[in-house]
Write an enzyme that holds these catalytic residues in place. Structure first.
Site, PDB file in Angstrom:
ATOM      1  CG  ASP A 169      -1.871   1.167   1.193  1.00  0.00           C
ATOM      2  OD1 ASP A 169      -1.447   2.293   0.844  1.00  0.00           O
ATOM      3  OD2 ASP A 169      -3.061   0.970   1.474  1.00  0.00           O
ATOM      4  CG  HIS A 170       1.356   4.399  -3.107  1.00  0.00           C
ATOM      5  ND1 HIS A 170       0.099   4.120  -3.538  1.00  0.00           N
ATOM      6  CD2 HIS A 170       1.469   5.752  -3.165  1.00  0.00           C
ATOM      7  CE1 HIS A 170      -0.529   5.249  -3.846  1.00  0.00           C
ATOM      8  NE2 HIS A 170       0.282   6.259  -3.630  1.00  0.00           N
ATOM      9  CG  HIS A 232      -4.251   4.446  -0.700  1.00  0.00           C
ATOM     10  ND1 HIS A 232      -3.287   3.474  -0.737  1.00  0.00           N
ATOM     11  CD2 HIS A 232      -4.511   4.753  -1.994  1.00  0.00           C
ATOM     12  CE1 HIS A 232      -2.980   3.206  -2.008  1.00  0.00           C
ATOM     13  NE2 HIS A 232      -3.711   3.971  -2.788  1.00  0.00           N
TER      14      HIS A 232
HETATM   15  C1  BG6 Z   1      -3.660   4.904  -6.256  1.00  0.00           C
HETATM   16  C2  BG6 Z   1      -5.003   5.004  -6.909  1.00  0.00           C
HETATM   17  O1  BG6 Z   1      -3.595   3.778  -5.438  1.00  0.00           O
HETATM   18  O2  BG6 Z   1      -3.418   6.075  -5.468  1.00  0.00           O
HETATM   19  C3  BG6 Z   1      -5.115   6.270  -7.738  1.00  0.00           C
HETATM   20  O3  BG6 Z   1      -5.217   3.858  -7.723  1.00  0.00           O
HETATM   21  C4  BG6 Z   1      -4.747   7.487  -6.932  1.00  0.00           C
HETATM   22  O4  BG6 Z   1      -6.423   6.403  -8.282  1.00  0.00           O
HETATM   23  C5  BG6 Z   1      -3.414   7.275  -6.221  1.00  0.00           C
HETATM   24  O5  BG6 Z   1      -4.670   8.597  -7.812  1.00  0.00           O
HETATM   25  C6  BG6 Z   1      -3.133   8.414  -5.253  1.00  0.00           C
HETATM   26  O6  BG6 Z   1      -1.829   8.295  -4.768  1.00  0.00           O
HETATM   27  P1  BG6 Z   1      -0.989   9.588  -4.342  1.00  0.00           P
HETATM   28  O7  BG6 Z   1       0.285   9.034  -3.827  1.00  0.00           O
HETATM   29  O8  BG6 Z   1      -0.848  10.437  -5.580  1.00  0.00           O
HETATM   30  O9  BG6 Z   1      -1.814  10.276  -3.298  1.00  0.00           O
END
Ligand code: BG6
Length: 481
Positions: A169-170, A232
């Site tokens: 989960d980045h 997230h």
């Molecule tokens: C991803 C989603 O996991 O997270 C995207 O699939 C979203 O739809 C993105 O735009 C948002 O990540 P960050 O790091 O730009 O907030």
């Protein structure tokens, strides 16, 4: 020699995030000198073809002049490429040969469509690549509901034990999200107040200005609940709400997070409208430009939500009666991710404010695009007021960008790739967490469907449908913008 195998080596995530992150780790001297990175994908490239693609990715996506031509050349020398159709079992032998003399890589990263996970895992296993000690990293989406996530998790478990399965989960790789743990557990100030006795409610917002970004097929089959909340947002909620873990290790931290996820009150059919508002953007203005609505971008009408606001409750002692308001959407007025901890007001006010409002304290944790922690306090306005003391709300501000002005800000995947290669799993998601997340989301989706609730329209560039404001206002709460 050791090797990292990267499936989906030519894909969008690899170009934007994975290659630039691996390069940055190399520039910082964090990759073993003998680490080889073997890319694989369907494209009929060779090693030089991959090197050209990676050089372009570094030029396009590594900011701030990190490294130099020699550093890029050194990094490219680590690369190898094996073209492979993941469903063709005969092709995996070449991958094994590229993985080094013992054919056992240090880690395998699947940055491919989940529909390929089953075949890929079977191929890896048949070729002996699911060997002792190799770690497997998986990108979301891990299923589209609890049942399909179990199918993926079972396939993974048939070849890789849980302690070597690294689900990404980045958001957990973001410095600001880890800083949430530092704020809560490296300071004694907040923890005594971090409960229903002192906190009125919590708000978590992830607002984006972007729209579909060309991800038509994926996004329309997912929607905001599954794309953002299931992963997230629930991870952020778990970090805010969990009990203090014994230490910053994978078992302690994840045990505490999963208790929170399991304590989320199910949103039932009968009360879904009071707990969940979904929306879909129409035409409007975002980032100063006129933009089409979701259905126009898509080319047809759709029932997919691009916005969701939720009121969640956690059924445990610490959070009894404290609502967690969650909100995320595309084409909102600004890119902003933040967590707001709203404390309760003072029990009795000794000042005569002549009708002026006295705000209760609020801790605002801005995760992106700026990294800030602001504690909103009431202070005396300077002056000789005959009729008492005048009060004003003033922030006590930790601008992280100023506090750490000399430190390069890393993207989330740098942290996650380094932890994967070195075997630290605290910032990866365990199977029971993913399944608890799906269980809660499945309940909401079933309740919405049972009530025939479709997403409400909102103009691109607005804060979502007005019902989302009503969801909080019914409880006397306004969203913090
Ligand atoms: C991803 C989603 O996991 O997270 C995207 O699939 C979203 O739809 C993105 O735009 C948002 O990540 P960050 O790091 O730009 O907030």
């Amino acid at each position: 020699m050791s090797a990292l195998l990267l499936f989906g080596a030519t894909g969008d995530l690899a170009r934007r995030m994975l290659w630039p992150s691996l390069y940055a780790l190399d520039v910082d001297g964090l990759l073993a000198a003998d680490l080889r990175i073997v890319g694989t994908a369907r494209s009929a490239l060779d090693r030089d073809g991959l090197a050209a693609l990676v050089a372009d990715a570094i030029a396009a996506h590594v900011s701030g002049g990190l490294g130099n031509d020699a550093a890029v050349a050194k990094f490219l020398a680590r690369l190898d490429y094996v073209p492979l159709d993941a469903t063709d079992m005969a092709g995996y032998g070449a991958l094994r040969a590229a993985a080094g003399p013992d054919g056992c890589p240090v880690a395998i990263f699947l940055s491919t469509a989940p529909s390929l996970f089953g075949a890929t895992i079977a191929g890896l296993q048949a070729a002996g690549l699911a060997c002792d000690n190799v770690r497997l990293a998986l990108e979301k989406p891990l299923g589209s509901d609890l049942a399909s996530s179990r199918v993926i998790n079972d396939a993974v478990a048939s070849a890789f034990p849980e302690d070597r399965t690294f689900r990404i989960d980045h958001y957990l790789g973001k410095e600001t999200v880890q800083n949430l743990l530092a704020l809560r557990f490296a300071n004694s100030l907040f923890e005594p107040l971090w409960n229903a006795g002192h906190i009125d409610h919590v708000q978590i917002t992830i607002a984006e200005t972007v729209g579909l970004e060309g991800r038509v097929d994926f996004y329309d089959g997912a929607g905001a609940l599954r794309d953002m909340v299931q992963n997230h947002m629930l991870q952020l909620l778990a970090l805010v709400a969990m009990e203090p873990p014994g230490h910053f290790g994978p078992t302690s931290v994840r045990d505490e997070k999963v208790k929170v996820l399991n304590a989320l009150r199910r949103i039932d059919t009968g009360n879904v409208a009071a707990h969940c508002v979904t929306g879909q953007y129409g035409p409007g203005v975002a980032d100063g430009k006129s933009v089409p609505g979701y259905a126009e971008e898509l080319g047809h009408a759709s029932n997919t939500e691009t916005f969701v606001a939720l009121k969640a409750n956690i059924d445990n002692w610490r959070w009894k009666g404290v609502p967690f308001y969650l909100r995320t959407g595309k084409r909102l007025p600004s890119r902003a991710s933040q967590i707001v901890i709203q404390f309760k007001p003072v029990p009795h006010l000794i000042f005569d404010t002549k009708g002026a409002t006295v705000s209760a304290n609020k801790l605002v944790i801005e995760l992106q695009p700026n990294e800030n922690i602001r504690l909103m306090l009431m202070t005396k306005t300077p002056g000789l007021d005959r009729d008492g003391i005048r009060l004003r709300e003033v922030p006590l501000d930790i601008g992280m960008d100023n506090a750490f002005a000399d430190t390069r800000r890393r993207i989330a995947y740098e942290r996650l790739l380094l932890d994967l290669i070195e075997g630290r799993s605290t910032l990866f998601v365990r199977r029971d967490e993913v399944e608890a997340q799906w269980r809660w989301i499945d309940g909401i989706r079933a309740a919405l469907a049972a009530n025939g609730i479709a997403p409400k329209p909102y103009a691109a560039g607005s804060w979502g449908p007005s019902a989302a404001i009503g969801l909080a206002e019914r409880d006397g709460v306004s969203w913090h913008d």
